[in-house]
Design an enzyme around this catalytic site. Structure first.
Site, PDB file in Angstrom:
ATOM      1  N   LYS A   1      -2.727  -4.128  -0.273  1.00  0.00           N
ATOM      2  CA  LYS A   1      -1.621  -3.805  -0.076  1.00  0.00           C
ATOM      3  C   LYS A   1      -1.009  -2.643  -0.655  1.00  0.00           C
ATOM      4  O   LYS A   1      -0.012  -1.813  -0.178  1.00  0.00           O
ATOM      5  CB  LYS A   1      -0.653  -5.323  -0.757  1.00  0.00           C
ATOM      6  N   ASN A   2      -1.371  -2.459  -2.135  1.00  0.00           N
ATOM      7  CA  ASN A   2      -0.876  -1.267  -2.664  1.00  0.00           C
ATOM      8  C   ASN A   2      -1.292   0.165  -2.396  1.00  0.00           C
ATOM      9  O   ASN A   2      -0.934   1.169  -2.960  1.00  0.00           O
ATOM     10  CB  ASN A   2      -0.909  -1.654  -4.321  1.00  0.00           C
TER      11      ASN A   2
ATOM     12  N   ARG B   1      12.193  -1.906 -13.595  1.00  0.00           N
ATOM     13  CA  ARG B   1      11.400  -1.051 -13.016  1.00  0.00           C
ATOM     14  C   ARG B   1      12.147   0.069 -12.778  1.00  0.00           C
ATOM     15  O   ARG B   1      12.599   0.598 -11.513  1.00  0.00           O
ATOM     16  CB  ARG B   1      11.155  -1.936 -11.351  1.00  0.00           C
TER      17      ARG B   1
ATOM     18  N   CYS C   1      12.918  -6.373 -10.717  1.00  0.00           N
ATOM     19  CA  CYS C   1      12.448  -7.782 -10.197  1.00  0.00           C
ATOM     20  C   CYS C   1      12.286  -8.452 -11.412  1.00  0.00           C
ATOM     21  O   CYS C   1      12.520  -7.990 -12.310  1.00  0.00           O
ATOM     22  CB  CYS C   1      11.244  -7.575  -9.420  1.00  0.00           C
TER      23      CYS C   1
ATOM     24  N   ASP D   1      -2.071  -6.614 -12.302  1.00  0.00           N
ATOM     25  CA  ASP D   1      -2.053  -7.428 -11.208  1.00  0.00           C
ATOM     26  C   ASP D   1      -2.991  -8.467 -11.142  1.00  0.00           C
ATOM     27  O   ASP D   1      -2.922  -9.439 -10.494  1.00  0.00           O
ATOM     28  CB  ASP D   1      -1.944  -6.686  -9.816  1.00  0.00           C
TER      29      ASP D   1
ATOM     30  N   ARG E   1       4.615 -12.261   0.363  1.00  0.00           N
ATOM     31  CA  ARG E   1       4.722 -10.841   0.414  1.00  0.00           C
ATOM     32  C   ARG E   1       3.487 -10.100  -0.108  1.00  0.00           C
ATOM     33  O   ARG E   1       3.078  -9.057   0.225  1.00  0.00           O
ATOM     34  CB  ARG E   1       5.850 -10.419  -0.988  1.00  0.00           C
TER      35      ARG E   1
HETATM   36  C1  EPZ Z   1       2.482  -0.196  -8.649  1.00  0.00           C
HETATM   37  O1  EPZ Z   1       3.725  -0.385  -9.054  1.00  0.00           O
HETATM   38  C2  EPZ Z   1       1.962  -1.349  -7.811  1.00  0.00           C
HETATM   39  N1  EPZ Z   1       3.043  -1.586  -6.714  1.00  0.00           N
HETATM   40  C3  EPZ Z   1       2.266  -2.519  -8.857  1.00  0.00           C
HETATM   41  O2  EPZ Z   1       1.881  -3.583  -7.991  1.00  0.00           O
HETATM   42  C4  EPZ Z   1       1.305  -2.631  -9.847  1.00  0.00           C
HETATM   43  O3  EPZ Z   1       1.630  -3.614 -11.001  1.00  0.00           O
HETATM   44  C5  EPZ Z   1       1.897  -1.008 -10.824  1.00  0.00           C
HETATM   45  O4  EPZ Z   1       1.694   0.031  -9.794  1.00  0.00           O
HETATM   46  C6  EPZ Z   1       0.876  -0.742 -11.787  1.00  0.00           C
HETATM   47  O5  EPZ Z   1      -0.362  -0.795 -11.554  1.00  0.00           O
HETATM   48  C7  EPZ Z   1       2.509  -1.026  -5.625  1.00  0.00           C
HETATM   49  O6  EPZ Z   1       1.651  -0.241  -5.608  1.00  0.00           O
HETATM   50  C8  EPZ Z   1       3.420  -0.891  -4.304  1.00  0.00           C
HETATM   51  P1  EPZ Z   1       4.145   1.877 -12.297  1.00  0.00           P
HETATM   52  P2  EPZ Z   1       4.765   0.964  -9.510  1.00  0.00           P
HETATM   53  O7  EPZ Z   1       5.383   3.089 -11.838  1.00  0.00           O
HETATM   54  O8  EPZ Z   1       4.252   2.106  -9.191  1.00  0.00           O
HETATM   55  C9  EPZ Z   1       7.535   1.815 -15.943  1.00  0.00           C
HETATM   56  C10 EPZ Z   1       2.115  -5.982  -7.066  1.00  0.00           C
HETATM   57  O9  EPZ Z   1       2.137  -7.129  -7.821  1.00  0.00           O
HETATM   58  N2  EPZ Z   1       8.048   2.958 -15.226  1.00  0.00           N
HETATM   59  O10 EPZ Z   1       2.799   2.175 -12.593  1.00  0.00           O
HETATM   60  O11 EPZ Z   1       6.121   0.410  -9.740  1.00  0.00           O
HETATM   61  C11 EPZ Z   1       7.529   0.543 -14.978  1.00  0.00           C
HETATM   62  O12 EPZ Z   1       8.767  -0.056 -15.375  1.00  0.00           O
HETATM   63  C12 EPZ Z   1       2.828  -4.751  -7.803  1.00  0.00           C
HETATM   64  O13 EPZ Z   1       1.266  -5.600  -6.423  1.00  0.00           O
HETATM   65  C13 EPZ Z   1       9.090   3.433 -15.696  1.00  0.00           C
HETATM   66  O14 EPZ Z   1       9.448   3.362 -16.945  1.00  0.00           O
HETATM   67  O15 EPZ Z   1       4.277   0.808 -11.174  1.00  0.00           O
HETATM   68  C14 EPZ Z   1       6.359  -0.339 -15.569  1.00  0.00           C
HETATM   69  O16 EPZ Z   1       6.526  -0.821 -16.914  1.00  0.00           O
HETATM   70  C15 EPZ Z   1       3.577  -5.259  -8.916  1.00  0.00           C
HETATM   71  N3  EPZ Z   1       9.732   4.794 -15.261  1.00  0.00           N
HETATM   72  C16 EPZ Z   1       5.284   0.937 -15.826  1.00  0.00           C
HETATM   73  O17 EPZ Z   1       5.916   2.346 -15.873  1.00  0.00           O
HETATM   74  C17 EPZ Z   1       9.265   5.066 -13.853  1.00  0.00           C
HETATM   75  O18 EPZ Z   1       9.862   6.167 -13.289  1.00  0.00           O
HETATM   76  C18 EPZ Z   1       4.327   0.963 -14.728  1.00  0.00           C
HETATM   77  O19 EPZ Z   1       4.661   1.337 -13.523  1.00  0.00           O
HETATM   78  C19 EPZ Z   1       8.255   4.218 -13.229  1.00  0.00           C
HETATM   79  C20 EPZ Z   1       7.700   3.394 -13.874  1.00  0.00           C
END
Ligand code: EPZ
Length: 442
Positions: free
Chosen positions: A24-25, A125, A120, A310, A402
């Site tokens: 999915k990701n 996020r 969420c 995850d 989802r």
């Molecule tokens: C991706 O989300 C995945 N989703 C998530 O999977 C996964 O948990 C996550 O990466 C971490 O591996 C998809 O790929 C669609 P991040 P993403 O940006 O890109 C903070 C699932 O269950 N952050 O690496 O949103 C953020 O709040 C989902 O399949 C900021 O602060 O993750 C988080 O605490 C859930 N500012 C951390 O960084 C930003 O601009 C990691 O977020 C961006 C992120």
């Protein structure tokens, strides 16, 4: 109001082999990356999950011609008719991954309007890492209510620094850099398997990208990118869910397509619990045979190759029944322990202190009514329900839909007793009434 829920009966000794769907990701960002090309691309091994259908809706709304053969998991996307660069707020709000079209739309149209994708339950996020680096690339950003209006006649290459290896920010910026003249270097980039899968696709399109140690991605801008044919990598998170299904029910499973090289630390922890893991040649194919009394293990989630956030909730379901005390520390998201309350309802002994959980293994969990709060929590509760004595009723199954393509069908083929049911109960989901014999089981 009717409530749809999963009825999960205790199902011990799951056994057999099954295929894996595409990740999915990986597929969500790869679909978004097609905006960078002019032409018809074909993606295979595409999972039919609700998030994928959402991303298809988004690109269709922008004007792409898309056909999806769900039975064959084959997606055709023609981007020659793409005309819109503004993403509808209701589409953005439904799925956080919608923000991943921002980079491709900026390089294709020089502008885009996206809604802040909203938080969420697992966290607020934010998208600050995306926005501050788009500004560095010369994008003018203006917040207009719910919308972020972005404008850039030409994007600028250069050094982009991520204070945290954000997966989405790495992907968004990398996609924008592929068609930006000059060399762009992303420092402290995320290198999850799904990010590397995107690198493979962009290189296939004609992008010039290389991974530079310690964790940087260097992109040399080109003038155009070509449509592609590509098969999506198997989902390492579905792999983890299926391995844990065999582990928690004391069974055995063989996943011939599983990529062990994407799950080193997770597999190491399963072995530490006492489960027998056999990996095929070139790290392809995983067989797990569960041990009779798993031992407690501790995990701390971290960016790849650390323990995947995850898989934290699904793993915790197994830790609830492991002998001894396990510690779980969630370092990636600020609120990703909501499944604990539901596991405690089933008899799990868990204490929480901020982002740390201490789990004392119990002999047995007991089925009851539980509510899934997010995608991975829904998986944890299905796993716990299969191990628990009696019947578990799980509402909030839209989260399950989802993140997974009919995972319960695979679990049923492996021996699980899971049914999707509907109640016309007018009360809130958590008050689904159970008939007398089931009540006595709780
Ligand atoms: C991706 O989300 C995945 N989703 C998530 O999977 C996964 O948990 C996550 O990466 C971490 O591996 C998809 O790929 C669609 P991040 P993403 O940006 O890109 C903070 C699932 O269950 N952050 O690496 O949103 C953020 O709040 C989902 O399949 C900021 O602060 O993750 C988080 O605490 C859930 N500012 C951390 O960084 C930003 O601009 C990691 O977020 C961006 C992120």
């Amino acid at each position: 109001m009717s409530t749809t829920y999963l009825r999960i009966e205790q199902s011990l000794g799951l056994h057999g082999q099954t295929d894996l769907v595409g990740a999915k990701n990986a597929v969500l960002v790869i679909i978004a990356s097609l905006i960078l090309t002019e032409g018809k691309s074909v993606l295979t091994n595409v999972p039919c999950s609700d998030d994928v259908l959402q991303m298809i809706d988004l690109l269709t709304d922008l004007g792409a011609q898309i056909s999806f053969c769900k039975e064959e998991h084959r997606l055709e996307v023609d981007t020659r008719t793409l005309i819109k660069c503004k993403v509808k707020p209701d589409i953005m709000k439904k799925m956080r991954a919608s923000i991943l079209v921002m980079g491709p739309l900026l390089v294709r149209f020089g502008k885009t309007d996206v809604a802040a994708p909203g938080g969420c339950v697992i966290g607020t996020r934010p998208i600050n890492f995306h926005l501050e680096n788009f500004r560095k690339m010369g994008v003018q950003l203006e917040q207009q209510g719910d919308f972020i209006s972005a404008q850039a006649d030409t994007l600028k290459s250069g050094k982009l620094i991520l204070e945290y290896p954000s997966v989405g920010a790495t992907e968004n910026l990398m996609m924008a850099a592929t068609l930006t003249p000059g060399t762009t270097k992303i420092i402290n980039a995320a290198l999850e398997p799904e990010v590397l899968a995107l690198v493979d696709v962009l290189q296939k399109m004609g992008a010039k990208i290389k991974i530079a140690p310690p964790a940087s991605i260097e992109i040399e801008g080109v003038t155009s990118l070509q449509p592609i044919e590509h098969s999506i990598i198997p989902d390492r998170l579905e792999t983890g869910a299926l391995l844990l299904a065999a582990a928690i029910t004391g069974g055995s499973i063989y996943l011939p397509q599983a990529r062990a090289d994407m799950l080193d630390i997770f597999l190491f922890k399963l072995q530490e619990m006492g489960h027998l893991i056999h990996v095929g040649p070139q790290d392809v194919g995983i067989k797990l045979t569960a041990c009779s009394r798993p031992k407690a293990v501790s995990i701390k989630t971290a960016p790849y190759p650390g323990f995947p956030t995850d898989l934290q909730a699904p793993m915790m379901a197994a830790q609830c029944l492991a002998e001894g005390t396990s510690i779980v520390e969630e370092t990636v998201f600020e609120n990703r322990l909501l499944h604990i309350g539901e596991l405690q309802k089933m008899g799990a002994q868990i204490k929480v202190d901020h982002n740390k959980a201490t789990i004392t293994g119990v002999e047995e969990l007991y089925g009851t009514q539980v509510i899934a709060t997010d995608i991975r929590a829904s998986c944890a509760l299905v796993l716990a329900g299969m191990a628990a004595k009696g019947t578990t009723l799980m509402t909030g199954i839209h989260h399950f839909r989802r993140g997974y393509e009919a995972l319960e069908k695979k679990l049923i083929l492996l021996g699980a007793s899971i049914q999707q049911q509907e109640t016309c109960d007018v009360l809130a989901p958590e008050t689904i009434l159970l008939d007398q014999k089931e009540k006595s089981a709780f």
